[in-house]
Design an enzyme around this catalytic site. Structure first.
Site, short mmCIF file in Angstrom:
data_model
loop_
_atom_site.label_atom_id
_atom_site.label_comp_id
_atom_site.label_asym_id
_atom_site.label_seq_id
_atom_site.Cartn_x
_atom_site.Cartn_y
_atom_site.Cartn_z
N GLU A 65 5.90 5.93 1.16
CA GLU A 65 5.14 7.13 1.56
C GLU A 65 6.14 8.20 1.99
OE1 GLU A 65 3.24 6.71 5.37
OE2 GLU A 65 1.77 8.28 4.99
N ASN B 196 -1.06 14.23 1.59
CA ASN B 196 -0.11 13.13 1.64
C ASN B 196 -0.40 12.31 0.39
OD1 ASN B 196 1.43 10.89 2.17
ND2 ASN B 196 0.80 10.69 4.31
N LYS C 182 -4.01 10.68 0.13
CA LYS C 182 -4.39 9.83 1.26
C LYS C 182 -5.72 10.28 1.85
CE LYS C 182 -2.32 8.09 5.57
NZ LYS C 182 -1.03 8.11 6.33
N GLU D 197 -0.73 13.97 11.32
CA GLU D 197 -1.23 14.00 9.94
C GLU D 197 -2.54 14.78 9.83
OE1 GLU D 197 -0.20 9.46 9.23
OE2 GLU D 197 -0.54 10.51 7.36
N CYS E 201 -0.56 4.08 3.35
CA CYS E 201 -0.38 3.76 4.76
C CYS E 201 -1.67 3.38 5.51
CB CYS E 201 0.34 4.90 5.46
SG CYS E 201 1.13 4.34 6.96
N ASN F 29 4.60 4.58 6.62
CA ASN F 29 5.52 4.90 7.73
C ASN F 29 4.80 4.41 8.98
OD1 ASN F 29 7.85 7.24 7.05
ND2 ASN F 29 6.23 7.10 5.54
N1 ING Z 1 0.94 5.42 10.01
C1 ING Z 1 0.41 4.38 10.75
C2 ING Z 1 -0.28 3.29 9.94
O1 ING Z 1 0.43 2.34 9.65
C3 ING Z 1 -0.58 3.57 12.76
C4 ING Z 1 -0.43 4.81 11.91
C5 ING Z 1 0.55 2.98 13.35
C6 ING Z 1 -1.82 3.00 12.91
C7 ING Z 1 0.38 1.82 14.11
C8 ING Z 1 -2.00 1.84 13.66
C9 ING Z 1 -0.89 1.23 14.26
O2 ING Z 1 -1.47 3.30 9.72
C10 ING Z 1 0.43 6.18 8.99
N2 ING Z 1 1.29 7.07 8.45
O3 ING Z 1 -0.71 6.08 8.57
#
Ligand code: ING
Length: 310
Positions: free
Chosen positions: A47, A110, A127, A146, A172, A197
Site C-alpha cells: 500500500e 488510496n 480503498k 486517511e 489494508c 501500513n
Molecule cells: N492501517 C491500519 C490497518 O491495518 C489500523 C489501521 C491499525 C487498524 C491497527 C487497526 C489496528 O487497518 C490502515 N492503513 O488501514
C-alpha cells in the site's frame, strides 16, 4: 489439475520523507528483478509503495499533500516500473496514492493497480474502508488522517481474469471487514492481493497493542478460509518517520494456513507457488455458495426492540 502461480510478495521497509521517488522506485525495481530471477509470475508491492505513509502526519499545505499523489499510473514516475516489468515479462501489483479526475471532480484515492506480464493494466481498486480520523489529534504520537486525505473508493470490489485465475484486490483496513472477502469471492475471486501500513500501536486503544499481530493474521486467515481464496498481504514495515509498523507480510492458502511469511522489517521477498486449484475443495464443498447459502435470510431481524444496539 494444478494452476500454479508463483507469487512474490515484495515487502517494503520504511520509505523516509528524505527519499526521492526515483530512489524508492529503484528499491522496487531491485525486488522486481529478484522476483523475476526466482521465476515469479507476479510481484506484489505494498500500500502506498511509492511514498511514506503520509496519513501518519498532519499536512496543511495542499501542494505538499498533492506531492504524494500520482496523477496517472502508468505515468511519469511509474513508467520505469511498467517498462522493466514488460522487459522481465512479470506481472505486478502496486499500491499508490491516486489523484483522479472523475465525473464528480478531482478526487484523492488510496489505490492499487494490477498489471499483467505484457505491461497491460488488468484492473484498479480504490480503498473503501478508510480508518482513522479527519481532525488533527496533536496529543497522539502519530496521526491516521486517511479520512481527511482520501475519498472513499468508488469502484466497489471488482474481480478480473488474470494469472490463470480470477483476481481481486483490497487495501489494508479493507482486510479487517468480512464483507470484503465475501463480495470478492461472490465475484469469483480465487486470489486476493492487498497491501498494508499497520502501526504496532493504536493511540486510542493501547489495550489492543498486544493483539495487533494476531488480529492482522486472524482477519486474513478467516477471510481466506471462509471464501476459498489465496490471500497475499504485503506490508510497509519498520519504523517509518517515527511510526513503528508491523511486518508479517504473508501468503495465506485457501485452507487458512499461513504458508509463507516475512521475517524482517526491511525490503524482503516472500515467494510461494500458489495452486489456484487448491481453492476448489472450499469453493465446491466446504463453502459452496450456491448450495449452502440462503441470502434471503441475511437481513438483521430484531423481534425484541431492546435486542438491537442503539
Ligand atoms: N492501517 C491500519 C490497518 O491495518 C489500523 C489501521 C491499525 C487498524 C491497527 C487497526 C489496528 O487497518 C490502515 N492503513 O488501514
Amino acid at each position: 489439475m494444478s494452476r500454479i502461480v508463483r507469487i512474490a510478495a515484495a515487502q517494503s521497509g520504511p520509505v523516509p520523507r528524505s527519499e526521492s521517488r526515483s530512489e524508492t522506485l529503484d528499491r522496487l525495481i531491485l525486488m522486481m528483478r529478484q522476483a523475476a530471477q526466482q521465476g515469479a509470475d507476479l510481484v506484489a508491492f505494498t500500500e502506498c509503495a511509492l511514498t511514506p505513509f503520509f496519513s501518519h502526519w498532519w499536512i496543511d499545505d495542499q501542494q505538499e499533500l498533492d506531492s504524494y499523489f500520482e496523477n496517472a499510473v502508468p505515468g511519469p514516475s511509474t513508467q520505469i516500473l511498467f517498462d522493466e516489468a514488460k522487459r522481465l515479462e512479470i506481472g505486478f501489483h502496486l499500491g499508490y496514492a491516486e489523484l483522479a479526475d472523475t465525473e464528480e471532480g478531482v478526487r484523492h484515492f488510496n489505490s492499487s493497480i494490477l498489471v499483467d506480464a505484457t505491461g497491460s493494466v488488468i484492473g484498479r481498486f480504490r480503498k473503501v474502508h478508510l480508518p482513522g480520523h479527519s481532525e488533527h489529534r496533536p496529543d497522539n504520537p502519530f496521526q491516521n488522517l486517511e479520512k481527511r486525505y482520501f475519498d472513499v473508493g468508488d469502484l466497489g470490489f471488482p474481480t478480473w481474469r488474470g494469472f490463470g485465475g480470477i483476481v481481486g484486490m483490497c487495501i489494508c483496513n479493507d482486510r479487517r471487514w468480512s464483507e470484503t472477502y465475501r463480495v470478492l469471492a461472490l465475484g469469483g475471486a480465487e486470489l486476493i492481493i492487498l497491501g498494508y501500513n499497520t502501526p504496532d500501536h493504536i493511540p486510542e486503544h493501547p489495550e489492543l497493542d498486544r493483539l495487533v499481530d494476531f488480529q492482522h493474521q486472524l482477519c486474513m486467515q478467516a477471510g481466506a478460509y471462509q471464501n476459498g481464496c489465496w490471500v497475499v498481504a504485503i506490508g510497509k514495515a519498520g519504523v517509518e518517520e517515527g511510526v513503528s509498523q508491523i511486518g508479517l507480510t504473508s501468503i495465506i492458502a485457501p485452507s487458512g494456513e499461513i504458508v509463507a511469511q516475512s521475517t524482517t522489517l526491511e525490503d524482503e521477498l516472500v515467494i510461494f507457488d500458489c495452486d489456484l486449484d487448491a481453492t476448489r475443495v472450499y469453493k465446491d464443498a466446504m463453502f459452496n455458495f450456491k448450495a449452502n447459502r440462503t441470502p434471503e435470510y441475511y437481513t438483521a431481524i430484531t423481534e425484541q426492540k431492546d435486542a438491537r444496539l442503539p
